[in-house]
Design a protein around this motif. Structure first.
Motif, short mmCIF file in Angstrom:
data_model
loop_
_atom_site.label_atom_id
_atom_site.label_comp_id
_atom_site.label_asym_id
_atom_site.label_seq_id
_atom_site.Cartn_x
_atom_site.Cartn_y
_atom_site.Cartn_z
N LYS A 325 0.83 -1.22 0.00
CA LYS A 325 0.00 0.00 0.00
C LYS A 325 0.86 1.27 0.00
O LYS A 325 0.42 2.32 -0.47
CB LYS A 325 -0.93 0.00 1.21
N THR A 328 2.07 1.96 -3.58
CA THR A 328 0.85 2.23 -4.33
C THR A 328 0.38 3.66 -4.12
O THR A 328 0.02 4.36 -5.07
CB THR A 328 -0.26 1.25 -3.91
N GLU A 329 0.40 4.11 -2.87
CA GLU A 329 -0.02 5.47 -2.55
C GLU A 329 0.97 6.49 -3.11
O GLU A 329 0.57 7.52 -3.66
CB GLU A 329 -0.15 5.62 -1.04
N LYS A 332 0.75 7.00 -7.00
CA LYS A 332 -0.59 7.24 -7.53
C LYS A 332 -0.52 8.26 -8.67
O LYS A 332 0.05 9.34 -8.53
CB LYS A 332 -1.50 7.77 -6.42
N GLY A 333 -1.09 7.90 -9.80
CA GLY A 333 -1.11 8.77 -10.96
C GLY A 333 0.08 8.61 -11.90
O GLY A 333 0.09 9.18 -12.99
N VAL A 349 1.16 -2.44 -7.05
CA VAL A 349 1.54 -1.22 -7.77
C VAL A 349 1.45 -1.46 -9.27
O VAL A 349 0.99 -0.59 -10.03
CB VAL A 349 2.96 -0.79 -7.39
#
Length: 541
Positions: A325, A328-329, A332-333, A349
């Protein structure tokens, strides 16, 4: 010598008994004195012989130690040391060699550079390797050495001599860090007629009413995050200069600096993630857990722009764990190719559309290298040799453009890669299941598509060593400060280190960069904050 003192026979004639007795006594006394002299001379000779024997033995011992030390150094080059071990070995070797050579020079009655003691500098033997010239940008402090009397020393002449030249030798010196007080003196100007007073405002500061200047702030932060000197040791160092800087003051200054750099960090993060190729890696960091009275494991994640990017950069993210996580955070984008090891935390991811994976060939090689070092499998040695051929091609391709690099890989690397794949599949059928060599082969075969991504994109490197090198400062730092004090402290460290490490990658001197940034930051427009990023920074004119 005694025969010269004996009287002749004719001299003894006519002497009385008393005179003969007195003469005999004188001769006996003289013989005794000569005997004592001979005995003393003999003792001195024995002592000198013992001294020469001891010196020769000492010289032989030191010469043997030097030879052994050099043999160790040569042997160490053939051993598989990691970079940190090699640095420690080289430092120790240099110190030991200098010490032994100085002792040897003293015993041989000459100076350490090989010239006999007492010989004029111009007559010394120049047998040592040519030393690298001292940096030209360093200031020069001249020490003039001239004769007190410039008249001819010949008594019959005593005419004034003419200076015909000079010899210049340069040696490196240092003045330890010196504190000084910076004063701002703002004049007050008044008009008596209008009853008006004019005064210029104080220069903008990162922190109003703060004690340290931007130069000292940069020094504190760099000592902590680049040189990895804990605050208590900084306090001790400053105390030697007569300046009292409590740890709490140093920590507070560092905290303020990290907070002020946050907008620049955010802009730098966007810059790093603007790269189509991003490297990622993580390393454990001990985080203090006051409630439990011990530390717990946290992680510092590193994200670096592609290894072939002209404008390098790295950004760090301090997280409480290693779960997927967190990347992944952070990502982001972002879309592109992520260069990583085969850690499962990256799976979430890479599950998003627009992202691809490139796995690290160095990790695959490491599986075989461990077996090779243990001499556990002949297959491992062959695997290492085959992978080495690919690395030789990468060395030739590094300076090329993306298109040229991809073309070279298709022509030279692809046939070797396909041959390696077939060879691994064949060897896997021959080795027993569950063996160490089977696990090493399975690692490569199970991640084959990701390992071969470099054959599809010229900007994708063969391994993730580029990012692993940016993780090393954290490995070095945690040996000095042992743990991070809090979550906020870890996040602050990530902010500061992202900018400083990127400044080093861009070829900037960290202190000069950070001092200038902290000086200009209070008046820098938010719309122009990118000008202070490491890859765009230019010193203020």
């Amino acid at each position: 010598m005694l025969q010269a003192q004996l009287p002749k026979a004719q001299d003894l004639k006519g002497l009385s008994t008393a005179e003969l007795t007195a003469l005999a006594g004188q001769m006996l006394a003289h013989i005794g004195e000569q005997s004592r002299h001979i005995e003393a001379q003999s003792k001195r000779i024995d002592s000198q012989a013992q001294g020469i024997k001891w010196r020769d033995a000492k010289i032989e011992s030191i010469t043997f130690q030097l030879a052994k030390l050099k043999a160790w150094r040569f042997g160490a080059k053939t051993e598989r040391m990691n970079a940190e071990q090699r640095e420690i070995f080289e430092e120790t070797f240099a110190a030991d060699q200098a010490s032994l050579e100085a002792q040897l020079a003293e015993l041989q009655g000459r100076t350490p550079d090989g010239a006999p003691s007492g010989v004029a500098p111009q007559d010394k033997e120049r047998r040592q390797p040519k030393r690298e010239a001292l940096p030209p940008h360093l200031p020069r402090v001249d020490q003039r050495i001239e004769p007190e009397d410039t008249h001819c020393p010949t008594p019959e002449c005593r005419q004034p001599m003419v200076r015909v030249g000079e010899d210049i030798s340069e040696r490196l010196d240092i003045v330890p860090a010196q504190f000084f007080v910076q004063r701002q003196i703002r004049g007050k100007w008044a008009c008596k007629c209008c009853q008006l007073m004019v005064q210029e405002p104080a220069a903008a500061q990162v922190f109003d009413n703060a004690l340290p200047t931007p130069g000292l702030q940069a020094h504190i932060v760099i000592s902590r995050f680049v040189d990895h000197i804990p605050y208590y040791r900084q306090q001790q160092i400053n105390a030697r200069a007569g300046v009292h800087t409590p740890r709490s003051t140093l920590a507070a200054c560092s905290g303020h600096t990290g907070a002020q750099l946050m907008p620049l960090y955010e802009a730098h993060r966007d810059f790093v993630l603007s790269s189509r190729i991003v490297h990622a890696d993580e390393t454990p960091i001990s985080l203090l857990d006051p409630g439990a009275g011990k530390t717990k494991k946290a992680y510092m994640w590193a994200y670096a722009r592609g290894a072939f990017e002209r404008e390098p950069g790295v950004v760090y993210d301090f997280c409480a764990g290693r779960a997927g996580k967190y990347p992944t955070e952070f990502l982001k984008g972002w879309t592109g190719t992520l260069v990583v090891d085969a850690y499962g935390g990256y799976d979430s991811v890479l599950s998003l559309q627009g992202r691809s994976t490139a796995y690290c060939a160095a990790h695959a090689r490491r599986k075989f290298d461990e077996l090779f070092k243990a001499d556990a499998s002949p297959v491992a040695a062959q695997a290492i040799q085959r992978i080495a051929w690919l690395y030789r091609i990468e060395a030739d391709a590094r300076a090329l453009t993306c298109e040229e690099r991809l073309q070279m890989r298709r022509e030279r690397s692809k046939p070797l890669w396909e041959e390696l794949h077939l060879w691994l599949q064949l060897e896997r059928r021959r080795v027993p299941d569950g063996s160490a060599i089977a696990r090493a082969i399975d690692y490569s075969l199970n991640h084959w598509d990701g390992l071969g991504r470099f054959l599809l994109d010229g900007d994708v490197p063969l391994d993730n060593n580029h990012c692993e090198n940016q993780i090393r400062p954290w490995a070095l730092g945690r040996r000095n400060w042992l743990f991070i004090g809090s979550q906020l402290a870890g996040e602050r460290a990530a902010v500061v280190m992202s900018l400083l490490q990127s400044a080093k990658m861009a070829g900037h001197e960290p202190w000069a960069y950070l001092k200038d940034v902290l000086t200009r930051l209070p008046t820098q427009l938010n719309s122009r904050i990118e000008e202070l990023l490491p890859h765009r920074w230019q010193p203020a004119g």
